[in-house]
Enzyme design. Structure first.
Site, PDB file in Angstrom:
ATOM      1  CE  LYS A 128       0.250 -17.893 -77.533  1.00 42.24           C
ATOM      2  NZ  LYS A 128       0.120 -16.552 -76.934  1.00 42.24           N
TER       3      LYS A 128
ATOM      4  CG  ASP B  73      -1.978 -13.846 -76.957  1.00 43.95           C
ATOM      5  OD1 ASP B  73      -1.717 -13.876 -78.178  1.00 43.95           O
ATOM      6  OD2 ASP B  73      -1.082 -13.767 -76.096  1.00 43.95           O
TER       7      ASP B  73
END
Ligand code: NAD
Length: 363
Positions: free
Chosen positions: A194, A226
């Site tokens: 991330k 994600d």
């Protein structure tokens, strides 16, 4: 010339002894067919260890494992021990073994057999020819082990925090493991982080990129977590090896395992320095099936195949087990968890016997 290998065997609780029993039978067949000798040292961990010694992970078990080349574990836990306090519960044996044996990498393959395509919740056009990916998860660092706590604030009441901490050395060793493994597969690594938000991910990504330069034959791409969660169900075929942090790996490996249909088919490996590793099915002790010859032993048998590949370097023998499993499924044999109309229902023992027979005939 065959080799001699010493394996610590921890059957554990519930279906553990039954599925481990069939796995040792398969290893013995590999020994006969390929001229190896596997020596087993049986040890206690989990609920049965609590009953015998008062501790879920006796010190003798850790010491015994350290004297072996690898560990094969069934599963631990059950209702009988559910009311014990946290540190005394059977599952503490798993955390203890990982920590005390220095197992810093968790490998979870998600392989969808074409014979079990109906069990996959994804559409046929998404599955395509084959799904065969491997999640390499860092196991001993990150937010699960970083500084954590609570503090009182005057304005907002209690505050709680957990901290993601990774060092260059920790990232480098898991990255090297992922790239070494990718070399023997389709030579593609996807790094999941991330890095658009987290500083720890920015360091993680920089180290992965630097280490990747030592493996020019392996392709690297980066993906935010994600997006990776979405891509796993949108187009899982794009993945070969995924390398990621402890928490992201925890979540993504469960998601990836869903696409293979049954928990009774999923093996895993936890690796440390050198060739040492602990091999176990992803599922638990299934107390609802214990002692009834109904459990699927394939996840444990495939875990033994991983042991042959990663701890003993016996690639051909590992492939012999994997191919025998595929042939048995092809012939229509199923345990209850993967049963579908028109197939032949078999028990734990028969499934083990069939896999041995296919190994003996050279699958
Ligand atoms: P579980 O994985 O044992 O069972 C979940 C479901 O899957 C059950 O319906 C079970 O019958 C089925 N199942 C599991 N393995 C199977 C197999 N080989 N063949 C056919 N069906 C299978 O999870 P649970 O019910 O949540 O937990 C049972 C016990 O296992 C608990 O005490 C839990 O703490 C423990 N547990 C241990 C481990 C481990 O040892 N690594 C992992 C998870 C849970």
């Amino acid at each position: 010339m065959g080799g001699n290998y010493k394996i610590a065997v921890i059957p554990g609780d519930g279906i553990g002894p039954e599925i481990v029993g069939q796995t040792l039978r398969v290893l013995d067949q590999i020994g006969v067919t390929y001229g190896h000798h596997f020596k087993y040292e049986e040890m206690l961990a989990g609920g049965c260890a609590i009953d015998a010694t008062g501790e879920p992970l006796p010190v003798e078990t850790v010491a015994g494992c350290q004297k072996c080349d690898a560990v094969l574990l069934g599963a631990v836990g059950g209702d009988k021990w559910d009311d014990l306090p946290g540190p005394k519960r059977p599952e503490m044996a798993l955390l203890g073994l990982r920590g005390q044996l220095g197992l810093y990498a968790n490998l979870r393959p998600a392989l969808l057999y074409k014979q079990l395509r109906d069990a996959c919740p994804l559409k046929p056009e998404i599955i395509g020819e084959r799904i065969d990916l491997l999640v390499v998860r860092e196991l001993t660092g990150g937010i699960y082990f970083g500084p954590k706590g609570r503090r009182d604030t005057a304005a907002k009441g209690q505050e709680a925090f957990d901290t993601e901490v990774y060092s260059e050395a920790e990232v480098e060793r898991i990255t090297r493991m992922a790239f070494e493994i990718a070399r023997g597969r389709q030579r593609r690594v996807t790094n999941v982080d991330k890095a658009n938000v987290l500083e720890s991910s920015r360091l993680w990504r920089a180290v992965v990129t630097r280490v990747a330069a030592d493996y020019p034959e392996v392709a690297l791409n980066h993906m935010y977590v994600d997006n990776a969660a979405m891509q796993l169900v949108r187009d899982p075929k794009q993945f070969d090896v995924i390398v990621t942090t402890n928490m992201f790996g925890d979540i993504l490996s469960d998601e990836a395992s869903m696409i293979t249909g049954s928990i009774g088919m999923l093996p895993s490996a936890s690796l440390g320095q050198g060739n040492f590793g602990l091999y176990e099915p992803v599922h638990g002790s299934a107390p609802d099936l214990a002692g009834q010859d109904r459990a699927n032993p394939i996840a444990t048998i495939l875990s033994a195949a991983m042991m042959l590949r990663y701890s003993f370097g016996l690639t051909q023998e590992a492939e012999a087990i994997e191919s025998a499993v595929e042939r048995v499924l092809e012939a229509g044999y199923r345990t209850g968890d993967i049963m579908s109309p028109g197939q032949t229902l078999v028990g734990t023992e028969k499934m083990g016997q069939l896999i041995c027979e296919y190994i003996a005939k050279g699958a």
